[in-house]
Structure formats: structure tokens, C-alpha cells
Scaffold this motif. Structure first.
Motif, PDB file in Angstrom:
ATOM      1  N   SER A   1       9.671  33.627 -91.466  1.00 32.54           N
ATOM      2  CA  SER A   1      10.808  34.484 -92.973  1.00 32.54           C
ATOM      3  C   SER A   1       9.727  34.662 -94.351  1.00 32.54           C
TER       4      SER A   1
ATOM      5  N   LEU B   1      18.642  35.381 -92.982  1.00 31.26           N
ATOM      6  CA  LEU B   1      18.958  34.917 -94.473  1.00 31.26           C
ATOM      7  C   LEU B   1      19.663  35.859 -95.357  1.00 31.26           C
TER       8      LEU B   1
ATOM      9  N   THR C   1      16.261  33.704 -86.787  1.00 38.79           N
ATOM     10  CA  THR C   1      17.189  33.154 -88.673  1.00 38.79           C
ATOM     11  C   THR C   1      17.217  33.900 -89.225  1.00 38.79           C
TER      12      THR C   1
ATOM     13  N   PHE D   1      19.677  30.267 -95.511  1.00 43.23           N
ATOM     14  CA  PHE D   1      18.563  30.758 -94.169  1.00 43.23           C
ATOM     15  C   PHE D   1      19.754  30.147 -93.853  1.00 43.23           C
TER      16      PHE D   1
END
Ligand code: FAD
Ligand code: UDP
Length: 388
Positions: free
Chosen positions: A52, A313, A311, A270
Motif C-alpha cells: 500500500s 485506506l 487492503t 488501513f
């Protein structure tokens, strides 16, 4: 031992370091206060192996072939066109607002009439400023302007800047146009590419040079002293005669003596989810009710594949408060006349130090994209190299 000191390992510092070392044979000391290189472009993998962007989504786009050619020396790139959706009236529609957004949000007949009026009012223009649309005297176009202004810009801007939109510099708002067509890309630049293995690897290769000496977790202020009486800079207490390139916030160099230079910060949160896909685009903007401004799904930016896991954010705007647990890093200069005047006071005071060079988004107090940061660093390195 060193010919130049550079503060900050973002693009501004890393590009200057590389060129001074490689092209001009300088021994370069690079000081970085974070625990890693790469500045805001830093990427890292999490416990589920997904890489990320740690400081918000960074999409490389430019109209400057020389910048791209330079960066390609340190990484291969893959073509990536950024397409953002925004949640408006319960629907996910393209941002910048375009004809597809119009068709999704308006009844078909009304959308067709508005498209026709837009094309007639702004012939040959692929995109316009929301502020121009708002100022249009045609009642239907003015009403469309008000709708887009309200749903896309007003609340997002209030969240991001903690100011009413009228007080935010128009250059900020105008970064995001209204598109008079179906081009759904966030950027219109000729070159839109992402580094194949990510920015961190690109930075590692850029700084891999025998004459670049990187020290992490080191604030420049612990090694450099600005000696006001003489206009000299000391490194570890001894006069240092080479150039010092500083890419941090300039007020810090003078103990914020004229008052802190305002920046805006962000909190990044996150989350890991056990699904293959969390959302239909790499970035979804939330211009309205939510506290966060946007959600980035990492692997859709980096090109990674991962089944059953992803994932994301979330970005929460925050006031910049040095040393606080929230909002401790400066991310955005806040462009307005007052802040520019304060910045100029610092710049003038720092002009007493002829060997000091301010470079980059923080140091030049300039809301610039990566390509502009790389371009100015290339120019600075050239000037310093020729001069010395
Ligand atoms: P930075 O990357 O901020 O690097 C400065 C470095 O200096 C930092 O590592 C800092 O720790 C270090 N430093 C500061 N003070 C000191 C000190 N006293 N001692 C030691 N080290 C110090 N641009 C794009 O082109 N595309 C995008 O999609 C994009 N998205 C963005 C998203 C967000 C959320 C943000 C905040 C910016 C985005 N940008 C984007 C802009 C991009 O981040 C900047 O153009 C770029 O970071 C500028 O590089 P820089 O080296 O000047 O600054
Ligand atoms: N903006 C907005 N709504 C959006 C996207 C952007 O109002 O959906 C405004 C907001 O003021 C933001 C500015 O446009 O700060 C610039 O947006 P950009 O996406 O370029 O911001 P960055 O990626 O630099 O944070």
C-alpha cells in the motif's frame, strides 16, 4: 568528507542526491527524519502481503517526457489510467463529473438537454472549471453548476481544508474539472504510468550509489546549525561550505519565529477485508456525509493480484499539529495570500544563508505533483553541479 547535504528522501531530495553524486561526482549526505526513504511516495506490504501507499494514493502522471525518462532508469512502469468514482446521492459516479455522471444522476431527457447546452456554451473545450459553470447565466446550466458544486465540491473541500469552500484558493478547486464528454480519467496527462515494483523499490535504486550516504531517523536539526551572525551553516558543529538542500518545512529551520507556517495534515486508517474486491475502483471519493474523503483499495493501484483478501485506506483530513499523535506530518501547503506572505518572510530570512537551497512541496510551499517536484530537483541539481 561530504560535498553536499540534502535533507529529505522524497523525490526532491532523492533526485537531487542522485544527480549530484552521479553527474557531478559529489559525495552526498542525505538526512531523513522518517525511518524510511521515499517521502510521501513510500510503499510497504502488510501482514497479508498487500503493498500500500502509506501516505495516500500516488498516481504518476506527467506531460514532461524528460521526467519520465529519468525515472524509468530506476524502475519499469506499467500503463495505469486513474479512474475515480464518487458517492453522490447514493450512486457511484465518475469524478471528475462528466457526461456519464450526468446521465447517472439526471433523468435521460434532462441529461440529453444539458449535454447539448454544455457543448453549445463551451464549444471545443474538453473541460471547464466548476467555478465557470457556477457563474453561467443560463438558468439550466447554472442549476447544474450548483448541483455539482454542492454534491462534489462543497463538503469534500470543507472536510479536506476545514474552511468554507469560498475561502479555499481556486487553484485547489480547479485541480478537479468538470469534463464535457465521456473521458472518465482523473488526469488528462499524456503519460500515466505506475512503477512496476512500487515507489519504494524505485527510490532504493535511485539512492543506490557509492557516493550517496543515507542516514534515516535523523532530523536535520540535530546535525545542522544555521549560524545567523555569519550566514554559515554548520554540520555537526563545524562550518560546512557545500550546498545544503532542504526539502522540509522552512519555518522549522528558524524555530517558527514568525509563527507556524500552516499546512494541512491527514490521518490514514488501513483496514484488511476478506474479499477479493472491496470497491469497483482504486479510489472512491466520499464528497458528502462521511468524515473521510476517500477510500483507496491498494491492489487496484499497484496491480497486485490477491484472491480473497484486500487492503483499503481511508483518509481523514486533520489539522497539522507537530508532535501530536494525530496530524503530526505536514502534507498540504495551504495556498492563500496570507500564508504566501508568511512563507516569503521565512524565505527572506533564510536568504541570509547563501548555501541553503529550499526545494520541494514543503520547502517551496507549493501544492505540486510528483512530476513537478522531480523537474525542479533536476533543475536544482544541474544548477548546483554547474556552480560547484
Ligand atoms: P516529500 O515527499 O514530502 O519529502 C520530504 C521529506 O523530507 C520527507 O520524507 C520528510 O520526512 C523529510 N524531512 C522534512 N523535514 C526534515 C528534517 N528536518 N530532517 C530530515 N528530514 C526531513 N502527486 C502526484 O503526482 N500524484 C498523486 O497522485 C499524488 N497524490 C498525493 C496524495 C497525498 C495524500 C499527498 C499528501 C500528496 C500527493 N501528491 C501526489 C504529491 C506528492 O506527494 C509530492 O509532489 C511529493 O511528495 C513531493 O516530494 P518532496 O520530496 O518535495 O516531498
Ligand atoms: N475536490 C472535491 N471533491 C472531490 C475531489 C476533489 O471537492 O471529489 C476538491 C478538494 O478541494 C480537493 C481538491 O479538489 O482538495 C483537489 O483534489 P485532488 O484530488 O487533486 O487532491 P489531492 O489528491 O491532491 O489530495
Amino acid at each position: 568528507m561530504y560535498d553536499a547535504v540534502i535533507v529529505g528522501a522524497g523525490f526532491s531530495g532523492a533526485v537531487t542526491a542522485r544527480l549530484l553524486a552521479e553527474k557531478f561526482g559529489k559525495q552526498v549526505l542525505l538526512l531523513e527524519q522518517r525511518r524510511h526513504i521515499g517521502g510521501n511516495m513510500y510503499e510497504a506490504a502488510d501482514s497479508q502481503g498487500i503493498r500500500s501507499h502509506q501516505y495516500g494514493p500516488h498516481i504518476f502522471h506527467t506531460n514532461l517526457p524528460s521526467v519520465f525518462t529519468f525515472l524509468q532508469r530506476f524502475s519499469s512502469f506499467f500503463p495505469y489510467e486513474h479512474r475515480v468514482l464518487g458517492r453522490i446521492d447514493g450512486k457511484l459516479v465518475p469524478i471528475p463529473f462528466n457526461f456519464t455522471s450526468l446521465e447517472q444522476l439526471y433523468p435521460a431527457e434532462q441529461a440529453a438537454a444539458l449535454k447539448e447546452k454544455l457543448l453549445a456554451a463551451y464549444p471545443g473545450q474538453g473541460k471547464i472549471s466548476i467555478l465557470d459553470l457556477l457563474a453561467n447565466s443560463d438558468p439550466a446550466l447554472h442549476a447544474l453548476g450548483e448541483y455539482v458544486y454542492d454534491r462534489v465540491f462543497v463538503h469534500y473541500t470543507a472536510k479536506q481544508w476545514q474552511q468554507p469552500i469560498e475561502e479555499v484558493d481556486s487553484s485547489v478547486i480547479n485541480r478537479v474539472p468538470v469534463v464535457l464528454g465521456y473521458d472518465g480519467r482523473y488526469f488528462q496527462d499524456a503519460i500515466q504510468q505506475m512503477p512496476s515494483d512500487g515507489y519504494t523499490v524505485l527510490f532504493q535504486r535511485m539512492l543506490e550509489h557509492p557516493q550517496i550516504h543515507v542516514q534515516l531517523s535523523c532530523s536535520a536539526l540535530s546535525r545542522l546549525t544555521l549560524q545567523e551572525e555569519t550566514g554559515r551553516i554548520l554540520l555537526d558543529g563545524a562550518p560546512f561550505s557545500g550546498p545544503v538542500v532542504y526539502t522540509g518545512a522552512p519555518d522549522e529551520l528558524l524555530g517558527c519565529r514568525f509563527g507556524p507556517l500552516p499546512y494541512r495534515s491527514l490521518e490514514f486508517v488501513f483496514e484488511q477485508h476478506a474479499v477479493t474486491s472491496y470497491q469497483p475502483a482504486a479510489v472512491v471519493n466520499y464528497p458528502n456525509e462521511e468524515e473521510f474523503t476517500r477510500i483507496t483499495e491498494s491492489k487496484k493501484l499497484t496491480g497486485q493480484q490477491a484472491e480473497g483478501r484486500t487492503t483499503i485506506l481511508k483518509e481523514y483530513p486533520a489539522p497539522y499539529q507537530p508532535g501530536a499523535s494525530r496530524g503530526s506530518l505536514p502534507y498540504y501547503p495551504i495556498p492563500n495570500k496570507e500564508n504566501q506572505a508568511l512563507y516569503q518572510r521565512y524565505r527572506q530570512a533564510l536568504a541570509r544563508f547563501p548555501s541553503l537551497h529550499l526545494c520541494g512541496r514543503l520547502a517551496e510551499y507549493r501544492y505540486c505533483n510528483m512530476d513537478a517536484a522531480v523537474a525542479s530537483a533536476m533543475a536544482l541539481a544541474e544548477a548546483l553541479g554547474q556552480g560547484g
